[in-house]
Design a protein around this motif. Structure first.
Motif, PDB file in Angstrom:
ATOM      1  N   ALA A  39      15.847  25.876  42.744  1.00  0.00           N
ATOM      2  CA  ALA A  39      15.906  27.177  43.417  1.00  0.00           C
ATOM      3  C   ALA A  39      14.654  27.333  44.285  1.00  0.00           C
ATOM      4  N   ALA A  68      17.262  31.324  48.183  1.00  0.00           N
ATOM      5  CA  ALA A  68      17.465  32.759  47.977  1.00  0.00           C
ATOM      6  C   ALA A  68      16.445  33.553  48.775  1.00  0.00           C
ATOM      7  N   ASP A  69      16.910  34.609  49.428  1.00  0.00           N
ATOM      8  CA  ASP A  69      16.024  35.486  50.185  1.00  0.00           C
ATOM      9  C   ASP A  69      15.300  36.410  49.199  1.00  0.00           C
ATOM     10  N   SER A  70      14.069  36.043  48.882  1.00  0.00           N
ATOM     11  CA  SER A  70      13.304  36.808  47.884  1.00  0.00           C
ATOM     12  C   SER A  70      12.886  38.179  48.395  1.00  0.00           C
ATOM     13  N   LYS A  73      15.625  35.788  39.522  1.00  0.00           N
ATOM     14  CA  LYS A  73      15.542  34.345  39.696  1.00  0.00           C
ATOM     15  C   LYS A  73      16.854  33.715  39.254  1.00  0.00           C
ATOM     16  N   TYR A  82      12.790  30.056  46.804  1.00  0.00           N
ATOM     17  CA  TYR A  82      12.753  31.475  47.152  1.00  0.00           C
ATOM     18  C   TYR A  82      11.943  31.647  48.442  1.00  0.00           C
ATOM     19  N   GLN A  92      15.551  40.209  43.768  1.00  0.00           N
ATOM     20  CA  GLN A  92      14.418  40.336  42.859  1.00  0.00           C
ATOM     21  C   GLN A  92      14.502  39.385  41.664  1.00  0.00           C
TER      22      GLN A  92
END
Length: 177
Positions: free
Chosen positions: A110, A94-96, A102, A112, A100
């Motif tokens: 996962a 996931a593109d943190s 989780k 980030y 925003q």
């Protein structure tokens, strides 16, 4: 990971389809069986876009992925849409920078990555897809860095040759995380 069913998803214009094409082309160069299925809204830029990429040692029976091993989510709506479909033990990237929240499931891994921030620090936010791709290939072992570099070099059209080096550098940045 020799075989993989992956969904890459985000907004149009984030290079989702291009990242999927790079994976598919790399698989082709390794004589793997593959499928690349793009999906995007009519507005493309700013709308939603995703692609299903299947890489296998066996013939691919269907290009549709119902239970992905890997999800690359470049925005929150993509994480929301595909997290529930993940195969147990799967991996979400996931593109943190843009997401925003989780992941909610505890039976998946996962990861980030602030891909958009990293790409922006390299001078081009649009390279976030390649930063993410670098992290994916490192974590999954689907391809070596050299194989992806060769694929990018062979895939980028001559009229966009100036983009080869920045794309490779972005992959290296993601691979180095």
């Amino acid at each position: 990971m020799n075989n993989c069913e992956m969904i890459l998803a985000g907004f149009g214009g984030q290079g989702i389809l291009f990242a999927g094409k790079i994976l598919a082309h790399a698989a082709m160069l390794k004589n793997k069986q593959l499928s690349w299925l793009p999906s995007y809204g009519p507005e493309m830029r700013g709308g939603t876009a995703n692609c299903h990429v299947i890489i296998s040692d066996e013939p691919v029976g269907s290009p549709i992925i119902t239970e992905p091993d890997v999800l690359v989510a470049m925005n929150a709506p993509s994480l929301d849409k595909f997290e529930g479909a993940m195969a147990p033990g799967g991996i979400i990237f996931a593109d943190s920078s843009l997401i925003q929240k989780k992941a909610e499931r505890n039976d998946i891994k996962a990861i980030y990555i602030a891909a958009t921030e990293i790409a922006d620090s390299m001078g081009n936010k649009s390279l976030a897809n390649m930063v993410m791709l670098g992290a994916v290939i490192k974590e999954t072992g689907l391809f070596t860095l050299d194989e992806i570099e060769e694929t990018i070099t062979r895939s980028v059209p001559a009229k966009k040759a100036a983009l080869v080096e920045p794309n490779i550098n972005a992959v290296k940045a993601g691979f180095g995380l």
